[in-house]
Write a protein that holds these residues in place. Sequence first.
Motif, PDB file in Angstrom:
ATOM      1  N   MET A  23       0.907  -1.272   0.024  1.00 28.55           N
ATOM      2  CA  MET A  23      -0.143   0.067   0.279  1.00 28.55           C
ATOM      3  C   MET A  23       0.763   1.408   0.012  1.00 28.55           C
ATOM      4  O   MET A  23       0.860   2.092  -0.634  1.00 28.55           O
ATOM      5  CB  MET A  23      -0.618  -0.201   1.601  1.00 28.55           C
ATOM      6  N   ALA A  24       1.850   1.329   0.926  1.00 31.84           N
ATOM      7  CA  ALA A  24       2.281   2.798   1.206  1.00 31.84           C
ATOM      8  C   ALA A  24       3.474   3.487  -0.080  1.00 31.84           C
ATOM      9  O   ALA A  24       2.886   4.098  -0.709  1.00 31.84           O
ATOM     10  CB  ALA A  24       3.615   2.505   1.947  1.00 31.84           C
ATOM     11  N   ALA A  25       3.780   3.166  -0.730  1.00 38.21           N
ATOM     12  CA  ALA A  25       4.429   2.433  -1.676  1.00 38.21           C
ATOM     13  C   ALA A  25       3.877   2.650  -2.721  1.00 38.21           C
ATOM     14  O   ALA A  25       4.277   3.948  -3.695  1.00 38.21           O
ATOM     15  CB  ALA A  25       5.612   1.110  -2.201  1.00 38.21           C
ATOM     16  N   ARG A  26       2.410   2.266  -2.884  1.00 38.79           N
ATOM     17  CA  ARG A  26       1.544   2.441  -4.530  1.00 38.79           C
ATOM     18  C   ARG A  26       0.900   4.013  -4.025  1.00 38.79           C
ATOM     19  O   ARG A  26       1.056   4.539  -4.901  1.00 38.79           O
ATOM     20  CB  ARG A  26       0.743   1.376  -4.420  1.00 38.79           C
ATOM     21  N   LEU A  27       0.525   4.162  -2.368  1.00 40.46           N
ATOM     22  CA  LEU A  27       0.258   5.503  -2.884  1.00 40.46           C
ATOM     23  C   LEU A  27       0.806   6.747  -2.780  1.00 40.46           C
ATOM     24  O   LEU A  27       0.481   7.068  -3.459  1.00 40.46           O
ATOM     25  CB  LEU A  27      -0.242   5.782  -1.057  1.00 40.46           C
ATOM     26  N   CYS A  28       2.517   6.310  -2.595  1.00 37.31           N
ATOM     27  CA  CYS A  28       2.850   7.639  -2.416  1.00 37.31           C
ATOM     28  C   CYS A  28       3.494   8.282  -3.750  1.00 37.31           C
ATOM     29  O   CYS A  28       3.364   8.243  -4.411  1.00 37.31           O
ATOM     30  CB  CYS A  28       4.657   7.062  -2.118  1.00 37.31           C
ATOM     31  N   LEU A  29       3.278   6.373  -5.608  1.00 33.40           N
ATOM     32  CA  LEU A  29       3.732   6.424  -7.190  1.00 33.40           C
ATOM     33  C   LEU A  29       2.262   7.209  -7.094  1.00 33.40           C
ATOM     34  O   LEU A  29       2.599   8.155  -8.303  1.00 33.40           O
ATOM     35  CB  LEU A  29       3.633   4.651  -6.775  1.00 33.40           C
ATOM     36  N   GLU A  30       1.490   6.432  -6.665  1.00 32.01           N
ATOM     37  CA  GLU A  30       0.219   7.338  -7.342  1.00 32.01           C
ATOM     38  C   GLU A  30      -0.176   9.087  -7.342  1.00 32.01           C
ATOM     39  O   GLU A  30      -0.268   9.219  -8.001  1.00 32.01           O
ATOM     40  CB  GLU A  30      -1.184   6.671  -6.460  1.00 32.01           C
ATOM     41  N   ARG A  31       0.650   9.505  -5.884  1.00 28.36           N
ATOM     42  CA  ARG A  31       0.687  10.843  -5.558  1.00 28.36           C
ATOM     43  C   ARG A  31       1.608  11.620  -6.949  1.00 28.36           C
ATOM     44  O   ARG A  31       1.381  12.258  -7.351  1.00 28.36           O
ATOM     45  CB  ARG A  31       0.857  10.789  -4.866  1.00 28.36           C
ATOM     46  N   LEU A  32       2.914  11.021  -6.718  1.00 34.83           N
ATOM     47  CA  LEU A  32       3.642  11.372  -7.392  1.00 34.83           C
ATOM     48  C   LEU A  32       3.386  11.451  -9.271  1.00 34.83           C
ATOM     49  O   LEU A  32       3.243  12.441 -10.207  1.00 34.83           O
ATOM     50  CB  LEU A  32       4.775  10.372  -7.664  1.00 34.83           C
ATOM     51  N   HIS A  33       2.282  10.293  -9.301  1.00 37.98           N
ATOM     52  CA  HIS A  33       2.276   9.828 -11.152  1.00 37.98           C
ATOM     53  C   HIS A  33       1.279  11.309 -10.933  1.00 37.98           C
ATOM     54  O   HIS A  33       1.408  12.506 -12.257  1.00 37.98           O
ATOM     55  CB  HIS A  33       1.645   8.712 -10.787  1.00 37.98           C
ATOM     56  N   ALA A  34       0.152  11.952 -10.194  1.00 40.41           N
ATOM     57  CA  ALA A  34      -1.094  12.229 -10.468  1.00 40.41           C
ATOM     58  C   ALA A  34      -0.171  13.490  -9.811  1.00 40.41           C
ATOM     59  O   ALA A  34      -0.602  14.513 -11.466  1.00 40.41           O
ATOM     60  CB  ALA A  34      -1.630  12.137  -9.128  1.00 40.41           C
ATOM     61  N   LEU A  35       0.825  14.048  -9.777  1.00 43.70           N
ATOM     62  CA  LEU A  35       1.585  15.671 -10.099  1.00 43.70           C
ATOM     63  C   LEU A  35       2.194  15.292 -11.275  1.00 43.70           C
ATOM     64  O   LEU A  35       2.770  17.100 -12.105  1.00 43.70           O
ATOM     65  CB  LEU A  35       2.813  15.828  -8.570  1.00 43.70           C
ATOM     66  N   GLY A  36       2.666  14.312 -11.901  1.00 43.42           N
ATOM     67  CA  GLY A  36       3.004  15.069 -13.452  1.00 43.42           C
ATOM     68  C   GLY A  36       4.150  14.150 -13.441  1.00 43.42           C
ATOM     69  O   GLY A  36       4.936  13.685 -14.665  1.00 43.42           O
ATOM     70  N   ALA A  37       4.877  13.069 -12.443  1.00 45.38           N
ATOM     71  CA  ALA A  37       5.567  11.723 -12.955  1.00 45.38           C
ATOM     72  C   ALA A  37       5.418  10.949 -13.936  1.00 45.38           C
ATOM     73  O   ALA A  37       3.845  10.372 -13.615  1.00 45.38           O
ATOM     74  CB  ALA A  37       6.324  11.409 -11.374  1.00 45.38           C
ATOM     75  N   ARG A  38       6.293  10.449 -14.874  1.00 47.09           N
ATOM     76  CA  ARG A  38       5.937   9.659 -15.730  1.00 47.09           C
ATOM     77  C   ARG A  38       6.245   8.387 -15.083  1.00 47.09           C
ATOM     78  O   ARG A  38       7.419   8.176 -14.786  1.00 47.09           O
ATOM     79  CB  ARG A  38       6.630   9.976 -16.755  1.00 47.09           C
ATOM     80  N   PRO A  39       5.429   6.959 -15.347  1.00 45.45           N
ATOM     81  CA  PRO A  39       6.468   5.942 -14.894  1.00 45.45           C
ATOM     82  C   PRO A  39       7.593   6.191 -15.913  1.00 45.45           C
ATOM     83  O   PRO A  39       7.335   5.939 -16.851  1.00 45.45           O
ATOM     84  CB  PRO A  39       4.876   5.083 -14.986  1.00 45.45           C
ATOM     85  N   ALA A  40       8.325   5.279 -14.822  1.00 48.31           N
ATOM     86  CA  ALA A  40       9.992   4.975 -15.532  1.00 48.31           C
ATOM     87  C   ALA A  40       9.406   3.730 -15.988  1.00 48.31           C
ATOM     88  O   ALA A  40       9.017   2.807 -15.784  1.00 48.31           O
ATOM     89  CB  ALA A  40      10.766   4.738 -14.744  1.00 48.31           C
ATOM     90  N   LYS A  41      10.224   3.577 -17.567  1.00 52.64           N
ATOM     91  CA  LYS A  41      10.277   2.510 -18.252  1.00 52.64           C
ATOM     92  C   LYS A  41      11.266   1.515 -17.637  1.00 52.64           C
ATOM     93  O   LYS A  41      12.390   1.499 -17.020  1.00 52.64           O
ATOM     94  CB  LYS A  41      10.526   2.509 -19.573  1.00 52.64           C
TER      95      LYS A  41
END
Length: 455
Positions: free
Chosen positions: A92-110
């Motif tokens: 959960m924790a890392a997933r929520l963290c990533l979701e927030r970052l992606h919402a801010l505009g960070a692109r998921p890394a390939k």
Amino acid sequence: MQNETIAALSTALGESAIAIVRLSGPQSRRWADCLFRGRRPLAETEPRFMSHGRLVDERGEPFDEVLAVWFAPGRSYTGEEMAEIHCHGGNMAARLCLERLHALGARPAKAGEFTQRAFLSGRIDLAQAEAILATIRARSEAGLKAAQKSLAGDLSRRAATLREKILDLSALVEAGLDYPDEELPPLTGPELVEELRSLSGEAHLLFDRCRTGLLLSQGIAVALVGKPNVGKSSLLNALLARPRALVTAVAGTTRDVLEAPLSHRGVPLHLLDTAGLRVPLDEVEALGIDRTMEALERADLALLVLDGSAPLDDDDRRAASRLVGRPHLTLVNKSDLPHRVGDDEARALSPSLGVLRLSAREGEGIEALKETVVDTVVGSGLLDEALNASASQLEELRLARSALDEARRLVREGLGEDVAAANLTEARSALDRLLFLDGDDALAERIFSRFCVGK
Ligand code: GDP
């Protein structure tokens, strides 16, 4: 420099103590600060110093207690500004963290994109990228150490030095060809042969060190072959020090190839116990023998097992004949029983790399066998010298090595320096490819796509 900021989970998914989310790109610190609440924002902390704090969701509610850190451009893994958030592990924790970052505009890394950025910013070359991959995938201590040497740039440096020397020699040879009347420093035939000998020596050594590195990462495949009932399965069990294969007095028990991993002096070995080689009694046995031949194709070394307590017969000769042209050792098993096979007889049966006497049942000679296998395949003294290389890099070294050998032969036989010059060019091109100097983007893509996401 890339404009986009990327984010990914850099640790494996699943329950664990911590999970690390990484960001790379110009917005890393700013976006990390959007959800990190510590004594001070990361923007006001020293780079490379961990800060303790909490992560908050969009309503400002904390959802994890974390450590966070940032890295300045030029002093990070990718060479760009980076940030890391060390969350609690689990899903959960890392997933929520990533979701927030992606919402801010960070692109998921390939896959492999962090390492690709390190390459694009000039922090590492592609040979070092291969070494990072080998570090992650290493399955033995020795393989890991070899990968670290290549990561430190050993392979690139040595290949580049060899390439420079080849270039220098090419220039001399070609100047002599293009301007024969100019009385340029004339490189006499013997001098040229001597130069080529030294270059080829370096290429051979580099090849051997990389071949060892590749063996350490892939493991050495060792096939046990021989007629039925000589003790192949017993030997497999003795080598593993546990009963893996079925041992019976009934000939033809092993029908399929049994594989088992083993490690000796940090070198991974894959043992392949095969169906006994003889004229098959039924269809299943015939299929088993086909598999044995396939295993032989895959093997780096074969062990021809003989029953030392009974005279050699046609089945032994037939089994030995399958090993012609393949590197193998001859093992005279059942040394606890009266000897009926002499060393000379065993040697005459097949041109092997050596004859060893042992008893699989009593465990005699087993350690010596492991030692001999590693020494035979890896070469004594090379283990600590191993350099990590990929199969394609090794192939380029093989080409460079044989082009240099060929050039030397041609000059020694007085067959003309122009052909030698062509061979020198061939050797140099192979090293260019090894060092990825020809800027092959497709190749770079292929390397990075083998990485996991987050690296
Ligand atoms: P495979 O068919 O070649 O795999 O042979 P096995 O490992 O199944 O062994 C065949 C027979 O030889 C079994 O009865 C084993 O117990 C016996 N055997 C194997 N190795 C030894 C040994 O070193 N000494 C003695 N005395 N018997 C052995």
